[in-house]
Design a protein around this motif. Structure first.
Motif, PDB file in Angstrom:
ATOM      1  N   LEU A 124      33.964 -13.527  15.646  1.00 31.20           N
ATOM      2  CA  LEU A 124      32.732 -13.215  14.931  1.00 31.20           C
ATOM      3  C   LEU A 124      31.646 -12.869  15.941  1.00 31.20           C
ATOM      4  O   LEU A 124      31.419 -13.620  16.893  1.00 31.20           O
ATOM      5  N   LYS A 125      30.967 -11.775  15.722  1.00 26.89           N
ATOM      6  CA  LYS A 125      29.977 -11.296  16.682  1.00 26.89           C
ATOM      7  C   LYS A 125      28.616 -11.949  16.430  1.00 26.89           C
ATOM      8  O   LYS A 125      28.013 -11.766  15.362  1.00 26.89           O
ATOM      9  N   ALA A 126      28.140 -12.683  17.425  1.00 29.83           N
ATOM     10  CA  ALA A 126      26.830 -13.319  17.349  1.00 29.83           C
ATOM     11  C   ALA A 126      25.730 -12.272  17.518  1.00 29.83           C
ATOM     12  O   ALA A 126      25.980 -11.172  18.031  1.00 29.83           O
ATOM     13  N   PRO A 127      24.498 -12.586  17.118  1.00 31.48           N
ATOM     14  CA  PRO A 127      23.398 -11.613  17.243  1.00 31.48           C
ATOM     15  C   PRO A 127      23.234 -11.056  18.654  1.00 31.48           C
ATOM     16  O   PRO A 127      22.956  -9.868  18.838  1.00 31.48           O
ATOM     17  N   GLY A 128      23.434 -11.894  19.685  1.00 33.73           N
ATOM     18  CA  GLY A 128      23.250 -11.450  21.057  1.00 33.73           C
ATOM     19  C   GLY A 128      24.260 -10.430  21.532  1.00 33.73           C
ATOM     20  O   GLY A 128      24.065  -9.799  22.579  1.00 33.73           O
ATOM     21  N   SER A 129      25.332 -10.229  20.778  1.00 37.69           N
ATOM     22  CA  SER A 129      26.359  -9.260  21.160  1.00 37.69           C
ATOM     23  C   SER A 129      25.901  -7.822  20.953  1.00 37.69           C
ATOM     24  O   SER A 129      26.465  -6.899  21.533  1.00 37.69           O
ATOM     25  N   GLY A 130      24.904  -7.639  20.074  1.00 38.33           N
ATOM     26  CA  GLY A 130      24.488  -6.291  19.704  1.00 38.33           C
ATOM     27  C   GLY A 130      25.319  -5.683  18.596  1.00 38.33           C
ATOM     28  O   GLY A 130      25.053  -4.567  18.149  1.00 38.33           O
ATOM     29  N   GLU A 131      26.343  -6.403  18.134  1.00 37.99           N
ATOM     30  CA  GLU A 131      27.231  -5.877  17.096  1.00 37.99           C
ATOM     31  C   GLU A 131      27.325  -6.812  15.891  1.00 37.99           C
ATOM     32  O   GLU A 131      28.301  -6.771  15.145  1.00 37.99           O
ATOM     33  N   PHE A 132      26.313  -7.642  15.717  1.00 35.63           N
ATOM     34  CA  PHE A 132      26.306  -8.592  14.597  1.00 35.63           C
ATOM     35  C   PHE A 132      26.508  -7.895  13.250  1.00 35.63           C
ATOM     36  O   PHE A 132      27.201  -8.405  12.370  1.00 35.63           O
ATOM     37  N   GLY A 133      25.925  -6.722  13.104  1.00 36.22           N
ATOM     38  CA  GLY A 133      26.011  -6.003  11.839  1.00 36.22           C
ATOM     39  C   GLY A 133      27.392  -5.481  11.508  1.00 36.22           C
ATOM     40  O   GLY A 133      27.619  -5.014  10.386  1.00 36.22           O
ATOM     41  N   ARG A 134      28.322  -5.561  12.447  1.00 33.43           N
ATOM     42  CA  ARG A 134      29.679  -5.058  12.209  1.00 33.43           C
ATOM     43  C   ARG A 134      30.617  -6.128  11.669  1.00 33.43           C
ATOM     44  O   ARG A 134      31.777  -5.832  11.332  1.00 33.43           O
ATOM     45  N   ASN A 135      30.170  -7.385  11.596  1.00 34.59           N
ATOM     46  CA  ASN A 135      31.047  -8.453  11.108  1.00 34.59           C
ATOM     47  C   ASN A 135      31.513  -8.162   9.681  1.00 34.59           C
ATOM     48  O   ASN A 135      30.707  -7.850   8.804  1.00 34.59           O
TER      49      ASN A 135
END
Length: 219
Positions: A124-135
């Protein structure tokens, strides 16, 4: 040859033997099959070399290369392996051959069709990954005790997001949960202290392969 009769093939970045560095299988000798390509661009990605390049290899040849290493555990990873449709038959073929198979996936793509014998490691992509919206949140309902849910955390804000998600959605009842610090961003001991302070029902993990060999490719 009729196209429908040709062996399936995949774009492969590398196939190599190492110790599994993460998940509940950490420390086990494992063959890694790294597929080329990924639709995500996480800011902390440590395998950007797998975004492109690689070699097209037929499925039977992949199985043959895996067999040459002589171990039972196989991890299919990327990039994002599910971005290649032929990843699904690869996972089934490895399972049919008797391997204990795990799949490392970003969680941005549907895991519903993955062979049930495969352990799905969903990141699961955390907000800091820059890809949170792709979860792809629908994946959570598909997870079983055979799967694992992974959180790679960059800072306190990422940790608070993950902690609240674990508690609000009672994720520990679904499958094992893995918390990892972003290498070079969040001190490992700091994350460990936060987990202990909150008595969070997760497994703290470091990337064992990096502790042993650094960022050497193929390890």
């Amino acid at each position: 040859m009729n196209a429908s009769l040709r062996p399936l093939s995949l774009k492969i970045s590398e196939i190599f033997l190492s110790l599994q560095g993460e998940t509940s299988r950490a420390g086990l000798p494992t063959v890694f099959v790294r597929l080329t390509g990924c639709p995500l661009r996480c800011v902390w990605c440590d395998t950007a070399y797998a975004f492109s390049g690689g070699q097209t290899i037929s499925l039977p040849e992949i199985i043959e290369q895996v067999a040459c290493h002589g171990v039972n555990h196989v991890c299919v990873t990327g990039g994002e392996p599910l971005a290649q449709p032929a990843c699904l038959p690869l996972l089934s073929a490895l399972s049919d051959a008797g391997y204990a198979v795990s799949l490392e996936t970003s969680g941005a793509l549907d895991v519903a069709e993955v062979d049930a014998r495969v352990s799905r490691i969903v990141d699961l992509k955390a907000p800091g990954s820059g890809e949170f919206g792709r979860n792809r949140w629908q994946n959570l309902a598909l997870l079983t005790a055979n799967d694992e849910l992974k959180f790679v955390l960059k800072d306190r804000a990422d940790y608070e997001w993950a902690r609240q998600l674990v508690l609000d959605r009672r994720l520990a009842a679904l499958c094992p949960l893995l918390f990892s610090p972003v290498d070079g961003e969040l001190p490992a001991a700091t994350l460990a202290d936060w987990i202990l302070a909150d008595r969070l029902p997760v497994r703290f993990q470091l990337q064992l392969h990096k502790l042993l060999w650094g960022n050497i490719r193929g390890k």
